[in-house]
Design an enzyme around this catalytic site. Sequence first.
Site, PDB file in Angstrom:
ATOM      1  CE  LYS A   5      -4.113   1.812   0.115  1.00 24.38           C
ATOM      2  NZ  LYS A   5      -3.723   2.629  -1.076  1.00 24.38           N
ATOM      3  CE  LYS A  40       3.380   7.091   6.204  1.00 25.96           C
ATOM      4  NZ  LYS A  40       3.214   8.040   5.072  1.00 25.96           N
ATOM      5  CE  LYS A  64       4.815   7.535  -1.422  1.00 29.72           C
ATOM      6  NZ  LYS A  64       4.149   7.999  -0.199  1.00 29.72           N
ATOM      7  CB  THR A 124      -2.724  13.374   4.784  1.00 29.27           C
ATOM      8  OG1 THR A 124      -3.025  12.295   3.895  1.00 29.27           O
ATOM      9  CG2 THR A 124      -1.327  13.196   5.335  1.00 29.27           C
ATOM     10  CG  ASN A 153      -3.913  16.220  -0.167  1.00 25.81           C
ATOM     11  OD1 ASN A 153      -3.613  15.623   0.867  1.00 25.81           O
ATOM     12  ND2 ASN A 153      -5.134  16.192  -0.662  1.00 25.81           N
ATOM     13  CB  SER A 211      -5.890   4.738   1.608  1.00 28.80           C
ATOM     14  OG  SER A 211      -5.619   5.783   0.711  1.00 28.80           O
TER      15      SER A 211
HETATM   16  N1  LIG Z   1      -1.117  13.106  -0.207  1.00 25.93           N
HETATM   17  C1  LIG Z   1      -1.158  12.282   0.840  1.00 25.93           C
HETATM   18  O1  LIG Z   1      -2.213  11.735   1.203  1.00 25.93           O
HETATM   19  C2  LIG Z   1       0.062  12.024   1.650  1.00 25.93           C
HETATM   20  C3  LIG Z   1       1.253  12.702   1.419  1.00 25.93           C
HETATM   21  N2  LIG Z   1       2.306  12.525   2.271  1.00 25.93           N
HETATM   22  C4  LIG Z   1       3.542  13.259   2.105  1.00 25.93           C
HETATM   23  O2  LIG Z   1       3.324  14.651   2.363  1.00 25.93           O
HETATM   24  C5  LIG Z   1       4.233  15.443   1.559  1.00 25.93           C
HETATM   25  C6  LIG Z   1       3.430  16.412   0.709  1.00 25.93           C
HETATM   26  O3  LIG Z   1       2.554  15.650  -0.128  1.00 25.93           O
HETATM   27  P1  LIG Z   1       1.293  16.300  -0.855  1.00 25.93           P
HETATM   28  O4  LIG Z   1       0.780  17.425  -0.054  1.00 25.93           O
HETATM   29  O5  LIG Z   1       0.416  15.190  -1.231  1.00 25.93           O
HETATM   30  O6  LIG Z   1       1.967  16.870  -2.178  1.00 25.93           O
HETATM   31  P2  LIG Z   1       1.456  18.072  -3.090  1.00 25.93           P
HETATM   32  O7  LIG Z   1       2.110  17.882  -4.410  1.00 25.93           O
HETATM   33  O8  LIG Z   1      -0.021  18.195  -3.031  1.00 25.93           O
HETATM   34  O9  LIG Z   1       2.069  19.356  -2.363  1.00 25.93           O
HETATM   35  C7  LIG Z   1       3.413  19.596  -2.121  1.00 25.93           C
HETATM   36  C8  LIG Z   1       3.554  21.112  -1.929  1.00 25.93           C
HETATM   37  O10 LIG Z   1       4.853  21.385  -1.414  1.00 25.93           O
HETATM   38  C9  LIG Z   1       5.381  22.491  -2.130  1.00 25.93           C
HETATM   39  N3  LIG Z   1       6.842  22.394  -2.060  1.00 25.93           N
HETATM   40  C10 LIG Z   1       7.665  21.581  -2.755  1.00 25.93           C
HETATM   41  N4  LIG Z   1       8.936  21.802  -2.394  1.00 25.93           N
HETATM   42  C11 LIG Z   1       8.915  22.766  -1.442  1.00 25.93           C
HETATM   43  C12 LIG Z   1       9.904  23.416  -0.676  1.00 25.93           C
HETATM   44  N5  LIG Z   1      11.191  23.116  -0.811  1.00 25.93           N
HETATM   45  N6  LIG Z   1       9.523  24.363   0.211  1.00 25.93           N
HETATM   46  C13 LIG Z   1       8.213  24.665   0.371  1.00 25.93           C
HETATM   47  N7  LIG Z   1       7.222  24.074  -0.331  1.00 25.93           N
HETATM   48  C14 LIG Z   1       7.569  23.139  -1.224  1.00 25.93           C
HETATM   49  C15 LIG Z   1       4.816  22.369  -3.528  1.00 25.93           C
HETATM   50  O11 LIG Z   1       4.857  23.603  -4.235  1.00 25.93           O
HETATM   51  C16 LIG Z   1       3.398  21.890  -3.229  1.00 25.93           C
HETATM   52  O12 LIG Z   1       2.502  22.961  -3.038  1.00 25.93           O
HETATM   53  C17 LIG Z   1       5.078  14.423   0.777  1.00 25.93           C
HETATM   54  O13 LIG Z   1       6.218  14.106   1.547  1.00 25.93           O
HETATM   55  C18 LIG Z   1       4.159  13.207   0.711  1.00 25.93           C
HETATM   56  O14 LIG Z   1       4.857  12.010   0.478  1.00 25.93           O
HETATM   57  C19 LIG Z   1       2.212  11.710   3.357  1.00 25.93           C
HETATM   58  C20 LIG Z   1       1.068  11.021   3.621  1.00 25.93           C
HETATM   59  C21 LIG Z   1      -0.061  11.045   2.736  1.00 25.93           C
HETATM   60  O1  LIG Z   2      -3.168   6.457   0.908  1.00 25.54           O
HETATM   61  C1  LIG Z   2      -2.286   5.654   0.686  1.00 25.54           C
HETATM   62  O2  LIG Z   2      -2.472   4.499   0.377  1.00 25.54           O
HETATM   63  C2  LIG Z   2      -0.826   6.022   0.784  1.00 25.54           C
HETATM   64  C3  LIG Z   2      -0.527   7.414   1.216  1.00 25.54           C
HETATM   65  C4  LIG Z   2       0.950   7.617   1.135  1.00 25.54           C
HETATM   66  O3  LIG Z   2       1.543   7.452   0.095  1.00 25.54           O
HETATM   67  C5  LIG Z   2       1.680   7.991   2.331  1.00 25.54           C
HETATM   68  O4  LIG Z   2       1.157   7.863   3.429  1.00 25.54           O
HETATM   69  O5  LIG Z   2       2.847   8.398   2.204  1.00 25.54           O
END
Ligand SMILES: NC(=O)C1=CN([C@@H]2O[C@H](COP(=O)(O)OP(=O)(O)OC[C@H]3O[C@@H](n4cnc5c(N)ncnc54)[C@H](O)[C@@H]3O)[C@@H](O)[C@H]2O)C=CC1
Ligand SMILES: O=C(O)CCC(=O)C(=O)O
Length: 423
Positions: free
Chosen positions: A71, A95, A107, A191, A222, A357
């Site tokens: 997952k 996790k 992943k 999240t 997000n 999820s």
């Molecule tokens: N989407 C999800 O459900 C989950 C995401 N994550 C983790 O959370 C983190 C963010 O993921 P998402 O929000 O989904 O991605 P996303 O793509 O929606 O957002 C990432 C944001 O960070 C900004 N960003 C990138 N580099 C940056 C920097 N150096 N300084 C400041 N801002 C920066 C981008 O412009 C963007 O707005 C990642 O590490 C991801 O693996 C963890 C658990 C679940």
């Molecule tokens: O929702 C999922 O299955 C995975 C989310 C994820 O990639 C993460 O927690 O880093």
Amino acid sequence: MAKEILNPLESAQKQIKMACDSLGLDKAVYELLKEPQRVIELSIPVKMDDGTVKVFKGYRSVHNDAIGPGKGGVRFHPAVNLDEVKALSVWMTFKCCVTGIPYGGAKGGITVDPQTLSKAELERLSRGYIDGLHKYLGEKIDVPAPDVNTNGQIMAWMVDEYIKLTGKNEIGVITGKPVEWGGSKGRNEATGFGVAVIAREFAKKHGIDLKGAKVAIQGFGNVGSFTVKNVQEHGAKIVAVAEWTPNYGTYAIYNKDGLDFADLYDYFYKKGNRNFLEYPKGELISLDDFWKLDVDILIPAAMENAITEEVAEKINAKMICEAANGPITPDADEALERRGIPVSPDILTNSGGVTVSYFEWVQNLYGYYWTESDVVEKQEIAMIDAFKDIWKIKEEHDVTMRKAAYMHSVKKVAEVMKLRGWY
Ligand SMILES: NC(=O)C1=CN([C@@H]2O[C@H](COP(=O)(O)OP(=O)(O)OC[C@H]3O[C@@H](n4cnc5c(N)ncnc54)[C@H](O)[C@@H]3O)[C@@H](O)[C@H]2O)C=CC1
Ligand SMILES: O=C(O)CCC(=O)C(=O)O
């Protein structure tokens, strides 16, 4: 000074080793866990709008499926590489253990800047990923989801491609789908919702009330944006948001009186600015000044390795909640421990996404859908329980929350691998 570890796979391996050694586990456990069980590398040909063909690199890593199907999300980003995907899959294994959901860790990713693609090219790339991978996916085999730069629409294209190729109408093969087609209510926000719950519990343990606490967040994607929304709902004051924008780089906006989620969201997303460079209600500051802010809670919610040892030495926050995966390097972790700044680790703090999820997958398998309040209530209970479990281990062994989370989850995977006769 020793060279800092910035390869996320090496960081992940260090964390596993530390837990195996502390638990006195059989050497075979570390050997089994230090690398993924299966890694698939893809070359994905995509017909571009101008008639040329471009070939993209894609990956899927299943780290460990002892407890259940793989997952984990799929990331579209120019920095995606094999070691990063492997590390992210390792973190998913642990996790899932932290929240006790019946999955292993996986992943995936594609090395691409999705901003450079048209919508049609993005759709062909997403479908191409599944063309290369569908034989290794399945509701009970490996279940992808969104991550950086991927979303419900991309998941819908991927599921559609999977159904076309396999003839199986199994929509639980991917989660994070739009609510209109098999997605769970609450997943998009899950999240960030969970980060706020853990931040509240963690702050409480350190004598800080989230209500009125000053919070700074890196990343308004997000996870970051919905963290802002939810901590604000708990009464926190968001004083700064850091972002990154092409052609400018990193920066932050600051307002000592507080930034407002609805206004930020409207400006960034609904009005389509996608950056805060000219946001009228916040002062533009550098990323360096952002790290130094005197806040109660600092929440990195962007990418790995954001907080290096050098950054860790500058931080003035009272505590850090890791919403991104792997935002603190191992050396920075040691520096923060030495400086007495507690850290709530990623595998606990951001586990709300994979938890919902799991709820989506359960709903897909049953074909029976829950209300949003059902989802939110179950998620909050799951996250508080997980927090209590890890806190208890931290107290019993007098270790950091990260070490406690790894001890808890490595032990769980090791027990199941033993039962299954893997060592
Ligand atoms: N989407 C999800 O459900 C989950 C995401 N994550 C983790 O959370 C983190 C963010 O993921 P998402 O929000 O989904 O991605 P996303 O793509 O929606 O957002 C990432 C944001 O960070 C900004 N960003 C990138 N580099 C940056 C920097 N150096 N300084 C400041 N801002 C920066 C981008 O412009 C963007 O707005 C990642 O590490 C991801 O693996 C963890 C658990 C679940
Ligand atoms: O929702 C999922 O299955 C995975 C989310 C994820 O990639 C993460 O927690 O880093």
